[in-house]
Design a protein around this motif. Sequence first.
Motif, PDB file in Angstrom:
ATOM      1  N   ALA A 235      23.663  15.394  47.991  1.00  0.00           N
ATOM      2  CA  ALA A 235      21.828  14.799  48.215  1.00  0.00           C
ATOM      3  C   ALA A 235      20.999  14.135  48.847  1.00  0.00           C
ATOM      4  O   ALA A 235      19.872  14.304  48.930  1.00  0.00           O
ATOM      5  N   ASP A 236      22.034  13.117  49.253  1.00  0.00           N
ATOM      6  CA  ASP A 236      21.240  11.949  49.642  1.00  0.00           C
ATOM      7  C   ASP A 236      21.778  11.200  51.277  1.00  0.00           C
ATOM      8  O   ASP A 236      21.125  10.963  51.700  1.00  0.00           O
ATOM      9  N   LYS A 237      22.922  11.640  51.662  1.00  0.00           N
ATOM     10  CA  LYS A 237      23.509  10.927  52.326  1.00  0.00           C
ATOM     11  C   LYS A 237      24.845  11.644  53.055  1.00  0.00           C
ATOM     12  O   LYS A 237      25.623  12.272  51.917  1.00  0.00           O
ATOM     13  N   PRO A 238      25.646  11.918  53.847  1.00  0.00           N
ATOM     14  CA  PRO A 238      26.746  12.158  54.109  1.00  0.00           C
ATOM     15  C   PRO A 238      28.205  11.383  53.606  1.00  0.00           C
ATOM     16  O   PRO A 238      28.134  10.099  53.449  1.00  0.00           O
ATOM     17  N   ILE A 239      29.036  12.156  53.095  1.00  0.00           N
ATOM     18  CA  ILE A 239      30.060  11.340  52.505  1.00  0.00           C
ATOM     19  C   ILE A 239      31.111  11.917  53.364  1.00  0.00           C
ATOM     20  O   ILE A 239      31.581  13.530  53.804  1.00  0.00           O
ATOM     21  N   ASN A 240      32.577  11.165  53.897  1.00  0.00           N
ATOM     22  CA  ASN A 240      33.476  11.776  54.303  1.00  0.00           C
ATOM     23  C   ASN A 240      34.518  12.151  52.768  1.00  0.00           C
ATOM     24  O   ASN A 240      34.528  11.177  51.883  1.00  0.00           O
ATOM     25  N   ILE A 241      35.110  13.538  53.302  1.00  0.00           N
ATOM     26  CA  ILE A 241      36.731  13.358  52.045  1.00  0.00           C
ATOM     27  C   ILE A 241      37.394  14.124  52.579  1.00  0.00           C
ATOM     28  O   ILE A 241      37.285  14.772  53.934  1.00  0.00           O
ATOM     29  N   ALA A 242      38.372  13.408  52.091  1.00  0.00           N
ATOM     30  CA  ALA A 242      39.521  13.952  52.860  1.00  0.00           C
ATOM     31  C   ALA A 242      40.111  14.630  51.276  1.00  0.00           C
ATOM     32  O   ALA A 242      41.154  13.796  50.538  1.00  0.00           O
ATOM     33  N   ALA A 243      40.873  16.110  51.476  1.00  0.00           N
ATOM     34  CA  ALA A 243      41.463  16.501  50.550  1.00  0.00           C
ATOM     35  C   ALA A 243      42.287  17.414  50.779  1.00  0.00           C
ATOM     36  O   ALA A 243      42.469  18.937  50.412  1.00  0.00           O
ATOM     37  N   SER A 244      42.931  17.723  51.229  1.00  0.00           N
ATOM     38  CA  SER A 244      43.852  18.404  53.340  1.00  0.00           C
ATOM     39  C   SER A 244      44.964  18.383  52.312  1.00  0.00           C
ATOM     40  O   SER A 244      45.956  19.977  51.918  1.00  0.00           O
ATOM     41  N   SER A 245      45.779  17.872  51.291  1.00  0.00           N
ATOM     42  CA  SER A 245      47.512  17.933  50.828  1.00  0.00           C
ATOM     43  C   SER A 245      47.148  19.350  49.964  1.00  0.00           C
ATOM     44  O   SER A 245      46.264  19.749  49.184  1.00  0.00           O
ATOM     45  N   ALA A 246      48.151  19.993  49.514  1.00  0.00           N
ATOM     46  CA  ALA A 246      48.581  20.618  48.427  1.00  0.00           C
ATOM     47  C   ALA A 246      47.369  21.094  47.244  1.00  0.00           C
ATOM     48  O   ALA A 246      46.663  20.763  46.747  1.00  0.00           O
ATOM     49  N   LYS A 247      47.932  19.235  46.596  1.00  0.00           N
ATOM     50  CA  LYS A 247      48.124  18.467  45.523  1.00  0.00           C
ATOM     51  C   LYS A 247      46.530  18.391  45.588  1.00  0.00           C
ATOM     52  O   LYS A 247      45.056  18.803  44.636  1.00  0.00           O
ATOM     53  N   LEU A 248      45.920  17.489  46.513  1.00  0.00           N
ATOM     54  CA  LEU A 248      44.583  16.785  46.665  1.00  0.00           C
ATOM     55  C   LEU A 248      43.336  18.383  46.747  1.00  0.00           C
ATOM     56  O   LEU A 248      42.502  18.214  46.351  1.00  0.00           O
ATOM     57  N   THR A 269      47.220  28.363  52.182  1.00  0.00           N
ATOM     58  CA  THR A 269      48.059  27.181  52.452  1.00  0.00           C
ATOM     59  C   THR A 269      47.202  26.409  53.965  1.00  0.00           C
ATOM     60  O   THR A 269      45.541  26.264  53.958  1.00  0.00           O
ATOM     61  N   PRO A 270      47.736  25.174  54.158  1.00  0.00           N
ATOM     62  CA  PRO A 270      46.796  24.441  54.839  1.00  0.00           C
ATOM     63  C   PRO A 270      46.801  24.821  56.490  1.00  0.00           C
ATOM     64  O   PRO A 270      45.217  24.783  56.779  1.00  0.00           O
ATOM     65  N   LYS A 271      47.239  25.916  56.730  1.00  0.00           N
ATOM     66  CA  LYS A 271      47.479  26.458  57.939  1.00  0.00           C
ATOM     67  C   LYS A 271      46.153  28.098  57.473  1.00  0.00           C
ATOM     68  O   LYS A 271      45.362  27.894  58.877  1.00  0.00           O
ATOM     69  N   GLY A 272      45.854  28.232  56.401  1.00  0.00           N
ATOM     70  CA  GLY A 272      45.275  29.385  55.910  1.00  0.00           C
ATOM     71  C   GLY A 272      44.122  28.303  56.499  1.00  0.00           C
ATOM     72  O   GLY A 272      42.444  28.938  56.692  1.00  0.00           O
ATOM     73  N   ARG A 273      43.806  27.053  55.591  1.00  0.00           N
ATOM     74  CA  ARG A 273      42.015  26.545  55.497  1.00  0.00           C
ATOM     75  C   ARG A 273      42.169  25.931  56.863  1.00  0.00           C
ATOM     76  O   ARG A 273      40.715  26.486  56.587  1.00  0.00           O
ATOM     77  N   THR A 274      42.475  25.650  57.817  1.00  0.00           N
ATOM     78  CA  THR A 274      42.335  25.417  59.219  1.00  0.00           C
ATOM     79  C   THR A 274      41.407  26.412  59.708  1.00  0.00           C
ATOM     80  O   THR A 274      40.846  26.232  60.286  1.00  0.00           O
ATOM     81  N   ALA A 275      42.532  27.501  59.963  1.00  0.00           N
ATOM     82  CA  ALA A 275      42.356  28.979  60.152  1.00  0.00           C
ATOM     83  C   ALA A 275      40.702  29.357  59.849  1.00  0.00           C
ATOM     84  O   ALA A 275      39.830  29.249  60.807  1.00  0.00           O
ATOM     85  N   ASP A 276      40.480  29.339  58.753  1.00  0.00           N
ATOM     86  CA  ASP A 276      39.254  29.698  58.405  1.00  0.00           C
ATOM     87  C   ASP A 276      38.221  28.133  57.708  1.00  0.00           C
ATOM     88  O   ASP A 276      37.131  28.601  57.097  1.00  0.00           O
TER      89      ASP A 276
END
Length: 394
Positions: A235-248, A269-276
Motif C-alpha cells: 500500500a505504500d512502497k515495494p517489497i521483496n518477497i522470496a517464497a519459492s520453495s515448496a514449504k515457503l 510445482t516450482p516449474k509450474g509456478r515459473t511457467a505461469d
Amino acid sequence: MPLPLDGLIVLDLTLARAGPTCVRHLADWGAEIWRVEPPGSQDGFGGPRDGFDSVNLHRNKKSIALNLKNPAGRAAFLRLAAKADVLVENMRVAVKHRLKIGPEEIAAVNPRLVYASISGFGQTGPYAGRGGVDQIAQGMGGLMSITGEAGRGPMRVGIPINDLTAGNLLALGVMMKLFERERTGVGGYVHTSLLEAQVFMLDFQATRFLMDGEVAGQAGNDHPVNTPMGVFPSADKPINIAASSAKLWEVFCRVCGREDWLRKPEWQTPKGRTADRPALNAAIAEETRRRPSEWWIAKLEEAGIPCGPVNDIREVFGDPQVQHLGMVWHAPHERLGEAGVVRTPLNIEGHKPGVHRGVPALGGDAAGILAQAGMSASEIEELRATGALGDAAK
C-alpha cells in the motif's frame, strides 16, 4: 592492537576505481600506502581531489608525486619498490612496460615484492591492448543482456560492479600471494581483469549455458528461475518477497489467506509456478497492495519467509540494522574537517579498523616516504631539482 596488515608497505599506482578498490582493503586493515602520483594529478577522476569519490577511495594513504618518465624519478621509484611488499597498478597493459616498471623490472630489485595488476581484458590475448571501463565490461561480459525487464533492451547495473569485483578479487589474490611468500620467501605476479571478473560473476547464469545450453534473458525484478521471488507492491512502497520453495510457498499462501492457490494445478510445482509467472505475480500483487509494507514484512518475517523493503539510499543509511552495523565511518580530513565514508564490510574480531587520515595532499608525504626508502635529505633535494619530484600541494 596493531591491525592485521600493520607493517606492510604498498606502492599504489592505481587510477579510477578498480585498482583503488583493491588498495582500499589493504589500507583499511593497516598497510602503509605510498601512493605514487604524477605531478598535477587529479586522482584519475577528472574531478576535485576532495570530492566524494576520491575521499572514499583514497583514505588512509600517503602521497608522493613522482614523474616516472624522468630517469631520476624512475630511479627513485625503484628505491621505493626495493622497500615495498606489494605494488598495485591498473594502467593499460603496455604502459608499465613502456615505463620499465613491469613485474620483471621490479622483481630484479625486490624478488619478495607481490606485483598486482588489473586490466580491462587481461594481460595477454587479442584484447590485451585495449583500455577497459566498467560499463564496457558489463556489456561484453553478458551482464547487460540479463539485467532489466524483458523487451526493454540492455541495461547497466546501477553500480560499477566490474570495477568493484575486480578490485575485491585482486585484494584476495594479493593476500594469497603474501601467504605463499611466507613459505617460499619469494613474491610474484598476480593479476585479474574487468572481463574476467564479470564472467566469473555471471555464476549460475553462466553454468546454465555451459551445462544445459540455456542462454539467459532479462527477467527484471523476478528471479531468473525461482518463483515467486521478486518485487511486489504494497500500500505504500515495494517489497521483496522470496517464497519459492515448496514449504515457503505453502506458508506464504496461508499468510495471504489464499489457500486456494495451493489447489491450483499449475501452481503446485516450482516449474509450474515459473511457467505461469505473469498470472501468479499479478495474483500476489493484488493481495500485497491491500496492506502497507511494514504489515507484510512483520507477518512474513513471523512466518519465516525472507522479505524486505526496497529502500532508496537515504533509507538505507536510516535503517536500524545498517546503523547497528556501523556502516558509516566519520573520517577525519585535514581540509574538509570530517567526511562520511562507507566502512569496510569485513569484520575481524579483536580489531577495529577506521580512517586515521583523509585523502593526502598531492606529494605531501614525499620527504617521509623517500627517507623510509633510504634517501638522504641531499638526495631528496637533488631529486626535486631534476623536476622528477613534485612539490607538495599547498
